[in-house]
Scaffold this motif. Structure first.
Motif, PDB file in Angstrom:
ATOM      1  N   LEU A 187      72.830 113.114  26.949  1.00 41.40           N
ATOM      2  CA  LEU A 187      71.390 112.869  27.088  1.00 41.40           C
ATOM      3  C   LEU A 187      70.608 114.176  27.047  1.00 41.40           C
ATOM      4  CD1 LEU A 187      71.374 110.051  29.799  1.00 41.40           C
ATOM      5  CD2 LEU A 187      70.757 109.826  27.393  1.00 41.40           C
ATOM      6  N   ARG A 188      71.163 115.241  27.597  1.00 41.24           N
ATOM      7  CA  ARG A 188      70.474 116.535  27.557  1.00 41.24           C
ATOM      8  C   ARG A 188      70.482 117.123  26.143  1.00 41.24           C
ATOM      9  NH1 ARG A 188      73.069 119.484  32.735  1.00 41.24           N
ATOM     10  NH2 ARG A 188      71.686 121.200  32.139  1.00 41.24           N
ATOM     11  N   VAL A 189      71.595 116.940  25.441  1.00 45.44           N
ATOM     12  CA  VAL A 189      71.629 117.355  24.034  1.00 45.44           C
ATOM     13  C   VAL A 189      70.612 116.552  23.230  1.00 45.44           C
ATOM     14  CG1 VAL A 189      73.053 117.396  21.954  1.00 45.44           C
ATOM     15  CG2 VAL A 189      74.026 118.114  24.140  1.00 45.44           C
ATOM     16  N   ALA A 190      70.543 115.236  23.506  1.00 46.47           N
ATOM     17  CA  ALA A 190      69.580 114.383  22.807  1.00 46.47           C
ATOM     18  C   ALA A 190      68.147 114.832  23.092  1.00 46.47           C
ATOM     19  CB  ALA A 190      69.784 112.924  23.216  1.00 46.47           C
ATOM     20  N   ASP A 191      67.884 115.331  24.311  1.00 42.98           N
ATOM     21  CA  ASP A 191      66.552 115.878  24.614  1.00 42.98           C
ATOM     22  C   ASP A 191      66.222 117.022  23.654  1.00 42.98           C
ATOM     23  OD1 ASP A 191      66.036 114.152  26.704  1.00 42.98           O
ATOM     24  OD2 ASP A 191      66.798 115.510  28.250  1.00 42.98           O
TER      25      ASP A 191
ATOM     26  N   VAL B  83      67.532 117.581  20.654  1.00 45.01           N
ATOM     27  CA  VAL B  83      67.384 117.067  19.290  1.00 45.01           C
ATOM     28  C   VAL B  83      66.031 116.377  19.131  1.00 45.01           C
ATOM     29  CG1 VAL B  83      68.353 115.507  17.558  1.00 45.01           C
ATOM     30  CG2 VAL B  83      69.881 116.805  19.057  1.00 45.01           C
ATOM     31  N   ALA B  84      65.616 115.590  20.136  1.00 44.18           N
ATOM     32  CA  ALA B  84      64.320 114.921  20.075  1.00 44.18           C
ATOM     33  C   ALA B  84      63.189 115.952  20.005  1.00 44.18           C
ATOM     34  CB  ALA B  84      64.135 114.009  21.298  1.00 44.18           C
ATOM     35  N   PHE B  85      63.339 117.056  20.751  1.00 44.03           N
ATOM     36  CA  PHE B  85      62.335 118.117  20.701  1.00 44.03           C
ATOM     37  C   PHE B  85      62.277 118.726  19.301  1.00 44.03           C
ATOM     38  CE2 PHE B  85      61.204 122.618  21.065  1.00 44.03           C
ATOM     39  CZ  PHE B  85      59.977 122.543  21.727  1.00 44.03           C
TER      40      PHE B  85
ATOM     41  N   LEU C 133      73.532 123.893  26.163  1.00 37.89           N
ATOM     42  CA  LEU C 133      72.772 124.533  25.086  1.00 37.89           C
ATOM     43  C   LEU C 133      73.305 124.083  23.730  1.00 37.89           C
ATOM     44  CD1 LEU C 133      72.458 128.158  26.505  1.00 37.89           C
ATOM     45  CD2 LEU C 133      70.661 126.438  26.367  1.00 37.89           C
ATOM     46  N   LEU C 134      72.381 123.615  22.879  1.00 35.50           N
ATOM     47  CA  LEU C 134      72.715 123.224  21.515  1.00 35.50           C
ATOM     48  C   LEU C 134      72.685 124.472  20.635  1.00 35.50           C
ATOM     49  CD1 LEU C 134      73.289 121.118  19.380  1.00 35.50           C
ATOM     50  CD2 LEU C 134      70.847 120.593  19.281  1.00 35.50           C
ATOM     51  N   MET C 135      73.818 124.761  19.973  1.00 35.65           N
ATOM     52  CA  MET C 135      73.978 126.001  19.211  1.00 35.65           C
ATOM     53  C   MET C 135      74.030 125.708  17.714  1.00 35.65           C
ATOM     54  SD  MET C 135      74.435 128.022  21.945  1.00 35.65           S
ATOM     55  CE  MET C 135      75.184 129.530  21.376  1.00 35.65           C
ATOM     56  N   ASP C 136      74.227 126.769  16.947  1.00 31.40           N
ATOM     57  CA  ASP C 136      74.542 126.748  15.510  1.00 31.40           C
ATOM     58  C   ASP C 136      73.581 125.855  14.723  1.00 31.40           C
ATOM     59  OD1 ASP C 136      75.612 127.060  13.055  1.00 31.40           O
ATOM     60  OD2 ASP C 136      77.684 126.628  13.647  1.00 31.40           O
ATOM     61  N   TRP C 137      72.422 126.393  14.402  1.00 22.55           N
ATOM     62  CA  TRP C 137      71.399 125.699  13.615  1.00 22.55           C
ATOM     63  C   TRP C 137      71.471 126.118  12.139  1.00 22.55           C
ATOM     64  CZ3 TRP C 137      67.789 122.221  15.784  1.00 22.55           C
ATOM     65  CH2 TRP C 137      67.919 122.064  17.176  1.00 22.55           C
ATOM     66  N   GLY C 138      72.702 126.525  11.714  1.00 21.82           N
ATOM     67  CA  GLY C 138      72.869 127.020  10.345  1.00 21.82           C
ATOM     68  C   GLY C 138      72.598 125.976   9.280  1.00 21.82           C
ATOM     69  N   LEU C 139      72.791 124.680   9.570  1.00 18.54           N
ATOM     70  CA  LEU C 139      72.509 123.621   8.599  1.00 18.54           C
ATOM     71  C   LEU C 139      71.141 122.970   8.816  1.00 18.54           C
ATOM     72  CD1 LEU C 139      75.853 121.637   8.159  1.00 18.54           C
ATOM     73  CD2 LEU C 139      74.832 123.319   6.643  1.00 18.54           C
TER      74      LEU C 139
ATOM     75  N   TYR D   6      69.274 103.087  15.479  1.00 14.36           N
ATOM     76  CA  TYR D   6      68.122 103.401  16.305  1.00 14.36           C
ATOM     77  C   TYR D   6      67.217 104.305  15.472  1.00 14.36           C
ATOM     78  CZ  TYR D   6      71.119 101.636  20.015  1.00 14.36           C
ATOM     79  OH  TYR D   6      71.931 100.853  20.775  1.00 14.36           O
ATOM     80  N   GLN D   7      65.944 104.024  15.468  1.00  4.95           N
ATOM     81  CA  GLN D   7      65.045 104.725  14.551  1.00  4.95           C
ATOM     82  C   GLN D   7      64.583 106.078  15.065  1.00  4.95           C
ATOM     83  OE1 GLN D   7      64.329 103.354  11.253  1.00  4.95           O
ATOM     84  NE2 GLN D   7      66.221 102.483  12.135  1.00  4.95           N
ATOM     85  N   SER D   8      64.939 106.414  16.288  1.00  7.42           N
ATOM     86  CA  SER D   8      64.590 107.716  16.845  1.00  7.42           C
ATOM     87  C   SER D   8      65.586 108.059  17.936  1.00  7.42           C
ATOM     88  CB  SER D   8      63.170 107.716  17.404  1.00  7.42           C
ATOM     89  OG  SER D   8      63.079 106.865  18.542  1.00  7.42           O
ATOM     90  N   VAL D   9      65.642 109.351  18.266  1.00  5.98           N
ATOM     91  CA  VAL D   9      66.525 109.782  19.352  1.00  5.98           C
ATOM     92  C   VAL D   9      66.101 109.176  20.686  1.00  5.98           C
ATOM     93  CG1 VAL D   9      67.355 111.785  20.639  1.00  5.98           C
ATOM     94  CG2 VAL D   9      67.210 111.870  18.143  1.00  5.98           C
ATOM     95  N   PRO D  10      64.784 109.150  21.037  1.00  4.52           N
ATOM     96  CA  PRO D  10      64.396 108.502  22.308  1.00  4.52           C
ATOM     97  C   PRO D  10      64.837 107.045  22.380  1.00  4.52           C
ATOM     98  CG  PRO D  10      62.599 109.861  21.517  1.00  4.52           C
ATOM     99  CD  PRO D  10      63.622 109.846  20.429  1.00  4.52           C
ATOM    100  N   GLU D  11      64.832 106.333  21.248  1.00  2.00           N
ATOM    101  CA  GLU D  11      65.284 104.936  21.268  1.00  2.00           C
ATOM    102  C   GLU D  11      66.786 104.880  21.576  1.00  2.00           C
ATOM    103  OE1 GLU D  11      65.424 101.086  18.217  1.00  2.00           O
ATOM    104  OE2 GLU D  11      64.107 102.796  17.781  1.00  2.00           O
ATOM    105  N   PHE D  12      67.550 105.809  21.017  1.00  2.00           N
ATOM    106  CA  PHE D  12      68.990 105.906  21.317  1.00  2.00           C
ATOM    107  C   PHE D  12      69.211 106.234  22.792  1.00  2.00           C
ATOM    108  CE2 PHE D  12      72.607 108.921  21.683  1.00  2.00           C
ATOM    109  CZ  PHE D  12      73.650 108.082  21.329  1.00  2.00           C
ATOM    110  N   GLN D  13      68.412 107.163  23.334  1.00  4.16           N
ATOM    111  CA  GLN D  13      68.539 107.517  24.755  1.00  4.16           C
ATOM    112  C   GLN D  13      68.196 106.328  25.640  1.00  4.16           C
ATOM    113  OE1 GLN D  13      65.886 111.068  24.281  1.00  4.16           O
ATOM    114  NE2 GLN D  13      67.428 112.096  25.541  1.00  4.16           N
ATOM    115  N   GLU D  14      67.168 105.576  25.246  1.00  2.60           N
ATOM    116  CA  GLU D  14      66.771 104.421  26.053  1.00  2.60           C
ATOM    117  C   GLU D  14      67.899 103.394  26.132  1.00  2.60           C
ATOM    118  OE1 GLU D  14      64.498 102.263  28.586  1.00  2.60           O
ATOM    119  OE2 GLU D  14      64.100 104.272  27.807  1.00  2.60           O
ATOM    120  N   ALA D  15      68.647 103.225  25.037  1.00  7.80           N
ATOM    121  CA  ALA D  15      69.771 102.286  25.054  1.00  7.80           C
ATOM    122  C   ALA D  15      70.847 102.751  26.040  1.00  7.80           C
ATOM    123  CB  ALA D  15      70.359 102.150  23.654  1.00  7.80           C
TER     124      ALA D  15
END
Length: 751
Positions: free
Chosen positions: A211-215, A217-219, A244-250, A359-368
């Protein structure tokens, strides 16, 4: 493997080796069919030859990131201009030299090698100006001369640096070395990669991290950035709880990014174990929902222990293994698993082949996921009840069946859609009723079955048939008892008549004997008469003997009847014991019914009903269970809570006219409630009264109460004097009754 839109048959687990000969429409589906306008399948061989083949190096692996090389024609003309005044003299090692090659420059000190990726090398270092540890990333020698690689490197730094979020690694600096080689400095994270902990963490710990990683990604999505390479290996867990979400090379900008032209032209890439099917085709179909797929893949691995595109029988070489994984990605073939449940359904929906079905968005996935967590207590209650059901089935204990039923019913109250609790409750009632049938408790068994449930109909018929047979037997026994009683009366009457007759005959024999003696005295004179009298006497003796024999027969009959009476008495005792047993069962069932009424009284905020029902069993320790203890504790705590207090309410008092109620709590405050408006006021002069009410719950006598007030050094003399003045009054008022109710009918007392 199976398409994520298709649910494997539970009895026949599907193999997870990619098989392109199986049509997708021939597999049983658990979700609506995908939109036919989206076709993820591609001519994989051609694509490999043209785009992916060059990315498969010697060290390629399904769990590593693959980046399709970019053309050097991808110029740097539109990229943000870098300042080369940061480190004009700094030269950084690029992974080919030894520690002796490290040069300490003006801006940074370089320490040791931390790791390397597809096109970059990361070192531990220190930023001299801020005197803080940093991680420094530089391009590898074989890529640093490529304009495309430089622009991709610059874009990675700019993208990451523009995402200021607690769960995204911060970028401190971007610049050039003395030889124009690019570098950027970022926060050095002390910790481990999530991939090294995901298997040993508990499910709740992994869900919190996800859920914190999803936060994060949603940001990034809100800033029009797509990550494209979400996996446990790219998530760092810090030593102090950081995620911490790392490696934004892609990472790439979305189509609606306001400054899309500043970034490099994205090329295909991803990690084969986790990739969404549309990522095979290039970047045209990649959008925010591709990251939703990757989050679903991580959730799948949390549940099953393996990434979604894992193969059952991988080829021998790593290169062929990667090609097979990419083939599975193109068809969205998901690894087979015997795991089931709501959380896995969430992962499968997130990994739907068609992005429109996800799920059409990350917040929708988190809500599930948060919806699942809200059901977790109900799921746990159902699981514990299922364990109790196994025990009840083994030992046939009525009490275990009752507790199991209570557990499933409580789980359904928490979440009415809990399928496991619904099925468990049906099974519990059925097995409970079957056990009652086996023990002959037919009425109890019949009361447990639902006449509208087709699964219960056969057992209901069996019980009803047994009830008819039982009633017939009871009627026959009652008739037999009546006949036996009548026969006993006849025998008793015959015995009585025989006794009277025998006594009469005995008297006659004595008279005859007297006559015989008299006849002997007159023998000489009346010999003939004596002989006749003796003959008569002999006849009377024979008659007496016959009568005695009849009496003995009657006595034997009486003894037999006495034995039958004793047997009837024993059977009557058995019936009485059985009736007592049924009474205890009825009493126990009444107790469980009252426990349900306690729950309703709690929900209705009816404290007097709650206390009344609890009082019925206060002296019945033989009936009380953990349910009574639970509601007894609840009646002494949360029912007397008012929203305005920061602590728990310990007592209440009311004014004589019933217009005000005072509530005291452990926070040493008293609030006065107007019963006409139900608003509360805090008045300083009630401090002493609140102190007394709070202390009264922890002392045994008025003297101890006064002593506690006197010894409290935190109280002013005014408060102490007021407390001593009111102490005796408050000690006597230990029970509060007849509290006036507000117009709504309830005192507001939230749980």
């Amino acid at each position: 493997m199976s398409p994520s839109d298709n649910k494997p048959d539970s009895d026949k687990p599907q193999g997870n080796q990619f098989n392109p000969t199986v049509p997708l429409d021939k597999v049983e589906s658990s979700v609506p069919p995908p939109d036919t306008t989206f076709i993820p399948h591609i001519d994989l061989a051609a694509t490999m030859m043209e785009d992916w083949q060059t990315a498969l190096g010697d060290d390629v692996a399904p769990g590593k990131t693959i980046k399709v090389p970019r053309s050097d024609s991808d110029s740097l003309s539109n990229t943000v201009k870098l300042s080369d005044e940061l480190d004009a003299t700094q030269t950084y090692p690029t992974g080919t030299g030894t520690d002796d090659d490290f040069v300490i420059g003006i801006g940074y000190e370089v320490d040791q090698l931390l790791g390397e990726g597809g096109m970059g090398v990361v070192y531990a270092g220190r930023q001299q100006s801020m005197d803080r540890p940093v991680a420094i990333k530089v391009l590898k020698p074989e890529t640093e001369q490529s304009d495309g690689s430089q622009r991709a490197f610059t874009s990675e730094a700019i993208i990451t640096g523009g995402l200021d979020h607690p769960n995204i690694v911060p970028i401190y600096d971007l610049g050039k070395q003395a030889d124009d080689a690019l570098f950027y400095a970022m926060k050095q994270v002390e910790g481990v990669e999530w991939k090294d902990r995901i298997a040993t963490n508990s499910l709740s710990e992994n869900l919190d991290i996800l859920l914190r990683v999803a936060d994060a990604v949603a940001f990034a999505h809100a800033r029009c950035i797509i990550h494209r390479d979400l996996k446990p290996a790219n998530i760092m867990l810090g030593s102090f709880g950081e995620v911490l979400l790392m490696d934004w090379g892609l990472a790439m900008p979305t189509q609606d990014h306001p400054r899309r032209e500043l970034y490099h032209t994205p090329a295909p890439g991803g990690t084969p174990y986790y990739m969404a099917p549309e990522m095979i085709n290039g970047v045209e179909q990649v959008d925010r929902r591709s990251d939703v797929y990757l989050l679903g893949g991580i959730l799948f691995e949390m549940i099953t222990g393996k990434p979604p595109h894992t193969l059952d029988a991988p080829p021998e070489t790593q290169r062929e293994h990667v090609v097979a994984c990419l083939a599975a990605v193109s068809q969205n073939m998901i690894a087979a698993t015997e795991k089931t449940g709501e959380l896995l359904d969430i992962a499968r929906k997130a990994m739907a082949t068609n992005p429109a079905d996800r799920y059409q968005s990350v917040p929708e996935f988190q809500e599930a996921i948060r919806g699942y967590l809200s059901h977790e207590e109900s799921i746990e209650l159902a699981a514990r009840a299922a364990e109790r059901l196994d025990v009840a089935r083994k030992n046939g204990d009525y009490e275990e069946f009752s507790r199991t039923r209570f557990g499933f019913e409580t789980a359904l109250e928490e979440w009415p859609e809990n399928v496991r609790a619904q099925e468990g409750l049906k099974a519990t009632k059925y097995d409970y009723a079957k056990t009652a049938l086996d023990r002959g408790d037919l009425d109890q068994g019949l009361s447990l079955l639902d006449e509208t449930n087709a699964e219960h109909s056969k057992l209901r018929s069996s019980i009803q048939t047994a009830i008819v047979k039982r009633d017939t037997r009871q009627q026959q026994v009652r008739r037999l008892k009546r006949v036996s009683f009548a026969a006993s009366l006849v025998v008793a009457l015959v015995a009585s008549v025989a006794t009277v007759w025998i006594n009469s005959e005995r008297d006659k024999a004595l008279v005859a004997q007297d006559k015989a003696l008299a006849a002997q005295k007159e023998e000489a004179i009346q010999r003939e008469q004596a002989q006749r009298s003796e003959q008569e006497a002999q006849e009377q003796r024979l008659l007496a003997i016959a009568a005695r024999e009849k009496a003995l027969v009657a006595q034997k009959i009486a003894q037999e009847n006495e034995k039958k009476a004793i047997a009837a008495e024993a059977r009557a005792k058995q019936e009485a014991q059985k009736a007592l047993h049924n009474f205890k069962i009825a009493e126990r069932n009444g107790y469980y019914s009252d426990m349900l009424l306690l729950q309703k009284a709690w929900q209705d905020a009816d404290p007097f009903k709650l206390i009344q029902i609890l009082g019925r069993y206060r002296k019945r320790e033989d009936l009380r269970g953990f349910e009574w203890d639970y509601w007894n504790r609840m009646s002494q705590t949360n029912l007397l809570s008012f929203r305005e207090h920061s602590g728990k309410v310990t007592d209440i008092a009311y004014s004589p006219d019933g217009t005000k109620i005072a509530s005291a709590a452990t926070d040493k405050t008293v609030k006065v409630w107007d019963t006409r408006t139900w608003t509360a006021k805090v008045q300083a002069e009630y401090y002493a009264r609140g102190l007394l009410i709070s202390l009264r719950q922890r002392v045994e006598s008025l003297e101890e109460l006064q002593k506690r007030v006197q010894e409290d050094k935190t109280l002013s003399e005014g408060v102490k004097n007021q407390a001593f003045e009111w102490a005796e009054l408050f000690w006597k008022n230990r029970v509060v009754r007849n509290i006036p109710q507000p117009e709504s009918g309830k005192i507001e007392a939230p749980l």
